[in-house]
Write a protein that holds these residues in place. Structure first.
Motif, PDB file in Angstrom:
ATOM      1  N   LYS A  16       0.816  -1.208   0.000  1.00 49.06           N
ATOM      2  CA  LYS A  16       0.000   0.000   0.000  1.00 49.06           C
ATOM      3  C   LYS A  16       0.854   1.264   0.000  1.00 49.06           C
ATOM      4  N   LEU A  17       1.913   1.266   0.775  1.00 56.16           N
ATOM      5  CA  LEU A  17       2.776   2.443   0.830  1.00 56.16           C
ATOM      6  C   LEU A  17       3.525   2.642  -0.489  1.00 56.16           C
ATOM      7  N   GLN A  18       3.883   1.556  -1.145  1.00 57.12           N
ATOM      8  CA  GLN A  18       4.502   1.673  -2.465  1.00 57.12           C
ATOM      9  C   GLN A  18       3.492   2.206  -3.474  1.00 57.12           C
ATOM     10  N   ASP A  19       2.252   1.724  -3.389  1.00 59.32           N
ATOM     11  CA  ASP A  19       1.203   2.210  -4.288  1.00 59.32           C
ATOM     12  C   ASP A  19       0.887   3.683  -4.040  1.00 59.32           C
ATOM     13  N   ALA A  20       1.159   4.153  -2.806  1.00 58.31           N
ATOM     14  CA  ALA A  20       0.871   5.546  -2.452  1.00 58.31           C
ATOM     15  C   ALA A  20       1.974   6.503  -2.899  1.00 58.31           C
ATOM     16  N   GLY A  21       3.013   5.988  -3.526  1.00 58.49           N
ATOM     17  CA  GLY A  21       4.060   6.855  -4.057  1.00 58.49           C
ATOM     18  C   GLY A  21       5.373   6.816  -3.312  1.00 58.49           C
ATOM     19  N   CYS A  22       5.473   6.044  -2.252  1.00 58.17           N
ATOM     20  CA  CYS A  22       6.748   5.923  -1.528  1.00 58.17           C
ATOM     21  C   CYS A  22       7.667   4.970  -2.294  1.00 58.17           C
ATOM     22  N   GLU A  23       8.928   5.362  -2.431  1.00 55.08           N
ATOM     23  CA  GLU A  23       9.856   4.520  -3.160  1.00 55.08           C
ATOM     24  C   GLU A  23      10.031   3.164  -2.475  1.00 55.08           C
ATOM     25  N   LYS A  24      10.210   2.136  -3.299  1.00 52.04           N
ATOM     26  CA  LYS A  24      10.298   0.768  -2.803  1.00 52.04           C
ATOM     27  C   LYS A  24      11.429   0.601  -1.799  1.00 52.04           C
ATOM     28  N   GLU A  25      12.584   1.226  -2.081  1.00 48.14           N
ATOM     29  CA  GLU A  25      13.740   1.081  -1.192  1.00 48.14           C
ATOM     30  C   GLU A  25      13.464   1.669   0.186  1.00 48.14           C
ATOM     31  N   VAL A  26      12.777   2.812   0.221  1.00 48.52           N
ATOM     32  CA  VAL A  26      12.463   3.458   1.503  1.00 48.52           C
ATOM     33  C   VAL A  26      11.476   2.607   2.303  1.00 48.52           C
ATOM     34  N   LYS A  55       9.154  11.612   2.632  1.00 46.53           N
ATOM     35  CA  LYS A  55       9.049  13.042   2.357  1.00 46.53           C
ATOM     36  C   LYS A  55      10.387  13.751   2.578  1.00 46.53           C
ATOM     37  N   SER A  56      11.044  13.445   3.676  1.00 43.44           N
ATOM     38  CA  SER A  56      12.291  14.133   4.006  1.00 43.44           C
ATOM     39  C   SER A  56      13.416  13.791   3.025  1.00 43.44           C
ATOM     40  N   GLU A  57      13.355  12.604   2.404  1.00 45.82           N
ATOM     41  CA  GLU A  57      14.385  12.174   1.463  1.00 45.82           C
ATOM     42  C   GLU A  57      13.967  12.382   0.011  1.00 45.82           C
ATOM     43  N   ASN A  58      12.854  13.122  -0.195  1.00 43.81           N
ATOM     44  CA  ASN A  58      12.331  13.355  -1.548  1.00 43.81           C
ATOM     45  C   ASN A  58      12.102  12.045  -2.296  1.00 43.81           C
ATOM     46  N   ALA A  59      11.627  11.045  -1.559  1.00 45.47           N
ATOM     47  CA  ALA A  59      11.371   9.730  -2.137  1.00 45.47           C
ATOM     48  C   ALA A  59       9.876   9.434  -2.181  1.00 45.47           C
ATOM     49  N   LEU A  60       9.062  10.494  -2.202  1.00 47.21           N
ATOM     50  CA  LEU A  60       7.609  10.347  -2.253  1.00 47.21           C
ATOM     51  C   LEU A  60       7.069  11.097  -3.456  1.00 47.21           C
ATOM     52  N   ASP A  61       6.341  10.394  -4.296  1.00 47.08           N
ATOM     53  CA  ASP A  61       5.690  11.020  -5.445  1.00 47.08           C
ATOM     54  C   ASP A  61       4.399  11.672  -4.952  1.00 47.08           C
ATOM     55  N   GLU A  62       4.425  13.004  -4.814  1.00 45.05           N
ATOM     56  CA  GLU A  62       3.300  13.732  -4.235  1.00 45.05           C
ATOM     57  C   GLU A  62       2.032  13.568  -5.063  1.00 45.05           C
ATOM     58  N   ASP A  63       2.161  13.539  -6.381  1.00 47.15           N
ATOM     59  CA  ASP A  63       0.986  13.401  -7.242  1.00 47.15           C
ATOM     60  C   ASP A  63       0.306  12.056  -7.016  1.00 47.15           C
ATOM     61  N   VAL A  64       1.117  11.008  -6.927  1.00 39.08           N
ATOM     62  CA  VAL A  64       0.568   9.665  -6.686  1.00 39.08           C
ATOM     63  C   VAL A  64      -0.061   9.602  -5.300  1.00 39.08           C
ATOM     64  N   TYR A  65       0.606  10.189  -4.302  1.00 36.06           N
ATOM     65  CA  TYR A  65       0.088  10.183  -2.927  1.00 36.06           C
ATOM     66  C   TYR A  65      -1.259  10.887  -2.861  1.00 36.06           C
ATOM     67  N   GLN A  66      -1.365  12.040  -3.513  1.00 39.54           N
ATOM     68  CA  GLN A  66      -2.620  12.782  -3.524  1.00 39.54           C
ATOM     69  C   GLN A  66      -3.724  11.971  -4.204  1.00 39.54           C
ATOM     70  N   LYS A  67      -3.368  11.305  -5.294  1.00 35.76           N
ATOM     71  CA  LYS A  67      -4.359  10.542  -6.038  1.00 35.76           C
ATOM     72  C   LYS A  67      -4.831   9.301  -5.291  1.00 35.76           C
ATOM     73  N   VAL A  68      -3.883   8.597  -4.699  1.00 38.83           N
ATOM     74  CA  VAL A  68      -4.198   7.307  -4.067  1.00 38.83           C
ATOM     75  C   VAL A  68      -4.769   7.483  -2.659  1.00 38.83           C
ATOM     76  N   VAL A  69      -4.164   8.353  -1.855  1.00 41.27           N
ATOM     77  CA  VAL A  69      -4.561   8.493  -0.452  1.00 41.27           C
ATOM     78  C   VAL A  69      -5.645   9.550  -0.268  1.00 41.27           C
ATOM     79  N   ILE A  70      -5.404  10.758  -0.749  1.00 39.98           N
ATOM     80  CA  ILE A  70      -6.318  11.865  -0.503  1.00 39.98           C
ATOM     81  C   ILE A  70      -7.617  11.716  -1.275  1.00 39.98           C
ATOM     82  N   LYS A  71      -7.507  11.555  -2.601  1.00 36.05           N
ATOM     83  CA  LYS A  71      -8.718  11.487  -3.433  1.00 36.05           C
ATOM     84  C   LYS A  71      -9.504  10.225  -3.154  1.00 36.05           C
TER      85      LYS A  71
END
Length: 273
Positions: A129-139, A250-266
Motif C-alpha cells: 500500500k505504501l509503495q502504491d501511495a508513491g513511496c519509493e520501494k527502497e524506503v 518526504k524528508s528524502e524526496n522519495a515520495l511522489d506527491e501526485d501519486v500520494y494525492q491521487k491514491v490516499v487523498i482522493k
C-alpha cells in the motif's frame, strides 16, 4: 539484538552483490512466505492462550485483581491514544500530510491487527500500500522492516507502564534515577521484540530478570490481560511505523506527491461521498 544487527550487515552485503544476489533474495522471500503461514497457525491458537491466561490470573489472585488490571489497561490505552493523535499528529502536520487520511488508507490493516493482536500479519499488505501511495520501494522496504524491530512505540509504552504497575503492587519505591534507568533499559530491550503476539511479555520478563528490583513472580498478575493489551501494542507499533515511512519518504524526496494525492487523498474523498 545480535541477530538484528547481523541481518542489517547481511542485507548490505546482499545489496552489494547486485543482480547476482537475486537468486538468494528470492529464496529468502519464499522462506518469508512460509513464516507468514506459520504465523497464521499461531493467530488461530492465540484465543486459547488468552483463555488460559485469564483463568490462571483469576484462579490465583482472585476477581479483585481484575479491577486493578482494568485501570492499567485504561491508562495504557489512554496513553497510546495520546501518542497517536497528539504526538504523531503533530509530526504529520509538520511534514504536511494528514494523519487521519493516512489511517483511513490503511484501515483494513488496522482492523486485521485488532483482530489478530499482531502487526506482523499486516506487514506484506502495508508494504504494498505504501509503495502504491508513491513511496519509493527502497524506503518502504528499509523503514517498515527495520521499524518492526527497532521502532516499537507501543511495546515501549506497555513495558514502562507495566513495570511501574508491578512496582506499586509490590510496594517497591523507585527513585527518579531508577525510573530513568528502567526507561533506558526498556528502550534497548524493546528493540529485540518482534511483531508477534506475546513478544512484549517475554521482553518484560527478561527486563525484570536483569533489573532484579521487582519480583519476577509479578508477571503472573499481568498474564490475564496481556492478550488484550497486545492489541494496543501492535496497533501503536503499526501506526508509528506507517507514519515514520511517510515522514522519511518526504524528508528524502522519495515520495511522489501526485501519486500520494491521487491514491490516499482522493480515494478517501470518494469513500467519504
Amino acid at each position: 539484538l545480535q541477530v538484528l544487527f547481523f541481518s542489517i550487515l547481511f542485507a548490505i552485503g546482499l545489496k552489494w552483490l547486485g543482480t547476482s544476489g537475486n537468486s538468494l533474495l528470492n529464496s529468502f522471500e519464499k522462506i518469508n512466505a512460509v513464516l507468514f503461514n506459520i504465523l497464521k497457525i499461531i493467530m488461530r491458537l492465540s484465543p486459547v492462550g488468552a483463555f488460559g491466561g485469564m483463568a490462571f490470573t483469576i484462579g490465583k489472585f482472585g476477581f479483585s485483581t481484575l479491577f486493578q488490571l482494568g485501570k492499567l489497561m485504561l491508562t495504557f490505552y489512554a496513553t497510546g491514544l495520546f501518542f497517536i493523535f497528539i504526538i504523531l499528529n503533530l509530526i504529520a502536520r509538520y511534514y504536511k500530510f494528514s494523519l487521519w487520511k493516512l489511517l483511513l488508507y490503511v484501515k483494513e490493516e488496522i482492523l486485521i491487527i485488532i483482530g489478530s493482536s499482531s502487526s506482523e500479519v499486516a506487514l506484506p499488505s502495508v508494504i504494498k500500500k505504501l509503495q502504491d501511495a508513491g513511496c519509493e520501494k527502497e524506503v518502504v522496504g528499509l523503514i517498515i522492516t527495520t521499524g518492526y524491530s527497532f521502532n516499537l512505540d507501543g511495546t515501549t509504552i506497555y513495558l514502562s507502564m507495566s513495570i511501574l504497575f508491578l512496582a506499586q503492587v509490590f510496594n517497591v519505591d523507585l527513585s527518579l534515577g531508577q525510573q530513568l534507568t528502567i526507561l533506558g533499559i526498556l528502550l534497548i530491550t524493546s528493540k529485540g521484540a518482534a511483531g508477534v503476539t506475546g513478544s512484549g511479555f517475554l521482553v518484560l520478563a527478561s527486563t525484570l530478570t536483569a533489573l532484579k528490583v521487582i519480583p519476577l513472580q509479578g508477571l503472573g498478575i499481568l498474564l490475564g490481560v496481556d492478550r488484550f493489551m497486545s492489541e494496543g501494542r501492535a496497533l501503536i507499533n503499526f501506526i508509528g511505523n506507517t507514519v515514520a515511512t511517510v515522514v522519511i519518504a518526504k524528508s528524502e524526496n522519495a515520495l511522489d506527491e501526485d501519486v500520494y494525492q491521487k491514491v490516499v487523498i482522493k480515494r478517501n474523498k470518494v469513500i467519504a461521498k
